[in-house]
Scaffold this active site. Sequence first.
Site, short mmCIF file in Angstrom:
data_model
loop_
_atom_site.label_atom_id
_atom_site.label_comp_id
_atom_site.label_asym_id
_atom_site.label_seq_id
_atom_site.Cartn_x
_atom_site.Cartn_y
_atom_site.Cartn_z
N LYS A 128 0.82 -1.22 0.00
CA LYS A 128 0.00 0.00 0.00
C LYS A 128 0.86 1.27 0.00
O LYS A 128 0.50 2.24 -0.66
CB LYS A 128 -1.04 0.00 1.12
N ARG A 149 -6.60 2.43 11.68
CA ARG A 149 -6.18 1.05 11.87
C ARG A 149 -7.05 0.34 12.92
O ARG A 149 -6.82 -0.85 13.17
CB ARG A 149 -4.73 1.01 12.33
N ARG A 196 13.00 -6.44 3.18
CA ARG A 196 13.07 -5.14 2.53
C ARG A 196 14.00 -4.14 3.22
O ARG A 196 14.20 -4.19 4.42
CB ARG A 196 11.66 -4.55 2.31
P1 AMP Z 1 3.54 1.36 9.04
O1 AMP Z 1 4.70 2.14 8.50
O2 AMP Z 1 2.23 1.85 8.53
O3 AMP Z 1 3.74 -0.13 8.85
O4 AMP Z 1 3.52 1.61 10.63
C1 AMP Z 1 4.60 1.24 11.46
C2 AMP Z 1 4.16 1.16 12.90
O5 AMP Z 1 3.67 2.45 13.33
C3 AMP Z 1 2.99 0.21 13.18
O6 AMP Z 1 3.42 -1.13 13.36
C4 AMP Z 1 2.42 0.81 14.47
O7 AMP Z 1 3.22 0.49 15.59
C5 AMP Z 1 2.56 2.31 14.22
N1 AMP Z 1 1.37 2.87 13.55
C6 AMP Z 1 1.29 3.44 12.33
N2 AMP Z 1 0.04 3.87 12.06
C7 AMP Z 1 -0.70 3.55 13.15
C8 AMP Z 1 -2.07 3.70 13.50
N3 AMP Z 1 -2.95 4.28 12.65
N4 AMP Z 1 -2.48 3.26 14.71
C9 AMP Z 1 -1.62 2.70 15.58
N5 AMP Z 1 -0.32 2.50 15.32
C10 AMP Z 1 0.15 2.93 14.11
#
Ligand code: AMP
Length: 215
Positions: A13, A88, A127
């Site tokens: 995504k 989320r 990655r």
């Molecule tokens: P991502 O880069 O989207 O994979 O996010 C990395 C990490 O940031 C996730 O594993 C969560 O720990 C935290 N995170 C990002 N977005 C959210 C969200 N909307 N709600 C809660 N934790 C988030």
Amino acid sequence: MNLIFLGAPGSGKGTQAEILEKKRGLKKLSTGDMLRAAVQEGSILGIRAQGYMEQGKLVPDALIIDLISAVLAESDEENGFILDGFPRTVAQAEALDGMLEMNNLSIDHVIDITADEEILVARVAGRYSCSKCGSGYHDEFKKPAVEGVCDSCESREFTRRKDDNAKTVRARLQEYDKQTSPLTDYYIKRGILRRISGMQEIDKVQADIARYLDA
Ligand code: AMP
């Protein structure tokens, strides 16, 4: 046009949101990127979020809702935005509804990119990216043309996200199943969920998304 991108870690995504940002001028709003920047800066938000992120757990709703409501209140994107990684949880989706209403905004499509678990784990665990220009690579699926040299900017420095390892990705996938996948029903009920297979080549996924956006 305003979009939400749903999809487990490794679904692609972020990559798809980046392509749309370049092609259509939509602003990518990634809560993961914002949190990583906060950790890097050592801000209070970063200090609070870091432990959760490193364990593959979701950061508490209240922190994320405050973060994104400040971003949306200031947003004046001409062509719209893509929420990448938010909401989320159902509580975040409900809070988002309130923020949208307050700012006179709406969501046109929720794009849900799906893929099998083993593919997700393999993609995430291998990655890494160029430290200088951010170009993405993979140990198996996308090596640089010359080993150790970035194809785009020729830098020799690369970085790996701390949470991109086989153990943490399993925890992140569990969080996704438990907390985030109920959101598909939330948006199906509103008639704006578009499901797309993330098991295809990047260009094919992009073409599937474009079909919905142009319909
Ligand atoms: P991502 O880069 O989207 O994979 O996010 C990395 C990490 O940031 C996730 O594993 C969560 O720990 C935290 N995170 C990002 N977005 C959210 C969200 N909307 N709600 C809660 N934790 C988030």
